[in-house]
Write an enzyme that holds these catalytic residues in place. Structure first.
Site, PDB file in Angstrom:
ATOM      1  N   LYS A  86       0.814  -1.215   0.000  1.00  0.00           N
ATOM      2  CA  LYS A  86       0.000   0.000   0.000  1.00  0.00           C
ATOM      3  C   LYS A  86       0.848   1.266   0.000  1.00  0.00           C
ATOM      4  O   LYS A  86       0.458   2.272  -0.588  1.00  0.00           O
ATOM      5  CB  LYS A  86      -0.950  -0.010   1.197  1.00  0.00           C
ATOM      6  CG  LYS A  86      -2.068  -1.045   1.082  1.00  0.00           C
ATOM      7  CD  LYS A  86      -3.106  -0.876   2.176  1.00  0.00           C
ATOM      8  CE  LYS A  86      -4.272  -1.834   1.970  1.00  0.00           C
ATOM      9  NZ  LYS A  86      -5.327  -1.657   2.997  1.00  0.00           N
ATOM     10  N   LYS A 118      -7.118  -9.710  -7.190  1.00  0.00           N
ATOM     11  CA  LYS A 118      -8.277  -9.879  -6.319  1.00  0.00           C
ATOM     12  C   LYS A 118      -9.351  -8.844  -6.643  1.00  0.00           C
ATOM     13  O   LYS A 118      -9.049  -7.689  -6.932  1.00  0.00           O
ATOM     14  CB  LYS A 118      -7.844  -9.734  -4.857  1.00  0.00           C
ATOM     15  CG  LYS A 118      -8.949  -9.982  -3.846  1.00  0.00           C
ATOM     16  CD  LYS A 118      -8.415  -9.823  -2.427  1.00  0.00           C
ATOM     17  CE  LYS A 118      -9.525  -9.995  -1.409  1.00  0.00           C
ATOM     18  NZ  LYS A 118      -9.037  -9.793  -0.023  1.00  0.00           N
ATOM     19  N   LYS A 139     -12.909  -3.422  -3.879  1.00  0.00           N
ATOM     20  CA  LYS A 139     -13.793  -2.265  -3.902  1.00  0.00           C
ATOM     21  C   LYS A 139     -13.030  -0.974  -4.161  1.00  0.00           C
ATOM     22  O   LYS A 139     -13.638   0.066  -4.415  1.00  0.00           O
ATOM     23  CB  LYS A 139     -14.571  -2.176  -2.586  1.00  0.00           C
ATOM     24  CG  LYS A 139     -13.729  -2.208  -1.332  1.00  0.00           C
ATOM     25  CD  LYS A 139     -14.615  -2.363  -0.101  1.00  0.00           C
ATOM     26  CE  LYS A 139     -13.793  -2.505   1.170  1.00  0.00           C
ATOM     27  NZ  LYS A 139     -14.612  -2.653   2.363  1.00  0.00           N
TER      28      LYS A 139
END
Length: 334
Positions: A113, A196, A199
């Protein structure tokens, strides 16, 4: 009593991946009376990256409504949002003084991240796993349903619990066990079967949202990436076909069947026949959930009351646990 704790972030719409990989399993666990289930909307974790305050509040309500619509019963399980219960942060500081810098530096999710510009990442993003450990241990959670991407964080929670017990010579915190359940624990993107379903993906076409209507679901499945070959008759034939494997896995999970059972029916057929069948099944399963979600979101006061009651129940469990930790550490509480 075995106690399950699991949390989900209120960032973006919940997806089919969230439903098949986590929420559906939570509903099943709720029905097993040998578990006490605690489900948390982790709004404090969400602010490790910047959030619009008004949108965060709305997203917290929407995630809570999604869980209820999918079958979580807030009178049976405990459902609340994290920021209501101060004990999470109180315990996190103590656990942060037990955890080691080297442990956190090894967390692959932080590296992913933060990317190349790690110096500009927030300390909250780096410290996130300590708060996650506190979320679990504040309730002496014994079992945690997790996806593959959270297994390392749970291992850290176990390390922290063990280090605390050793440091103070107590057998206080259990070492929480991972629970990886369901046939589709890792649902992949509709645009790239190697990634994956997320959202946070920039493309809404990469995912099926729990808020999508029937036409939207059908359109996304119709345009999902595939290959020109027909479906194989056995699962081994999907090994090098990421997108085909993803769609078949989704079908199997929605139908509560094995991949081999699905291929026994559709093997040899092309996606021109398989995709409409998958669309029909997805609408059949998700349609009622989406309708109930819209109904719940029309009554935000009800959602707020559910979260408030859940927060009271969660606090009643966590408060004596954290108070005992404070006594053990040596904090004076006149």
């Amino acid at each position: 009593m075995r106690r399950i704790f699991s949390g989900i972030q209120p960032t973006g719409n919940l997806t089919l991946g969230n439903y098949l990989g986590a929420i559906r399993n939570w509903v099943a666990l709720q029905g097993e009376k040998s578990y006490e289930c605690i489900f948390c909307v982790v709004d404090q974790h969400a602010i490790t990256i910047p959030q619009d305050p008004a949108e965060l509040k709305q997203a917290t309500r929407e995630v809570a409504a999604s869980l209820i619509a999918a079958g979580i019963d807030p009178t049976d399980s405990i459902l609340f949002n994290q920021s209501q219960v101060d004990e999470h942060m109180k315990l996190a500081w103590v656990l942060g003084c037990v955890a080691r810098v080297g442990w956190l530096n090894r967390m692959t999710q932080f590296k992913d991240k933060a990317g190349k510009d790690r110096d500009n990442a927030t300390t909250g993003l780096w410290w996130y796993p300590v708060l996650m450990a506190a979320d679990i241990l504040a309730y002496k959670g014994t079992h945690v349903p997790v996806g593959d991407d959270q297994k390392q964080h749970l291992e850290l929670a176990r390390d922290i619990a063990q280090a605390y017990n050793s440091m103070f010579g107590v057998e206080f915190f259990p070492l929480p066990e991972p629970q990886i359940l369901g046939a589709a624990t890792r649902v992949m993107s509709l645009r790239d079967g190697t990634k994956k379903m997320s959202k946070s993906d920039a493309s809404d076409m990469s995912r099926i949202n729990m808020t999508d209507d029937a036409d939207t679901i059908a359109n996304k499945i119709k345009k999902a990436k595939t290959d020109p070959e027909p479906l194989p008759s056995e699962a081994a034939g999907l090994a090098e076909r990421a997108e085909a494997r993803n769609l078949v896995t989704i079908y199997a999970a929605l139908a509560d069947r094995t991949v081999d059972e699905v291929l026994a029916e559709y093997g040899g057929q092309g996606f021109g026949k398989f995709k409409p069948a998958l669309s029909e099944l997805a609408v059949e399963v998700l349609g009622p959930i989406g309708a109930e979600l819209q109904k719940l979101m029309a009554d935000p006061a009800f959602i707020d009351s559910v979260l408030a009651k859940g927060g009271d129940r969660a606090r009643a469990l966590a408060k004596p646990i954290v108070e005992e930790v404070y006594d053990t550490v040596g904090f004076l509480r006149p």
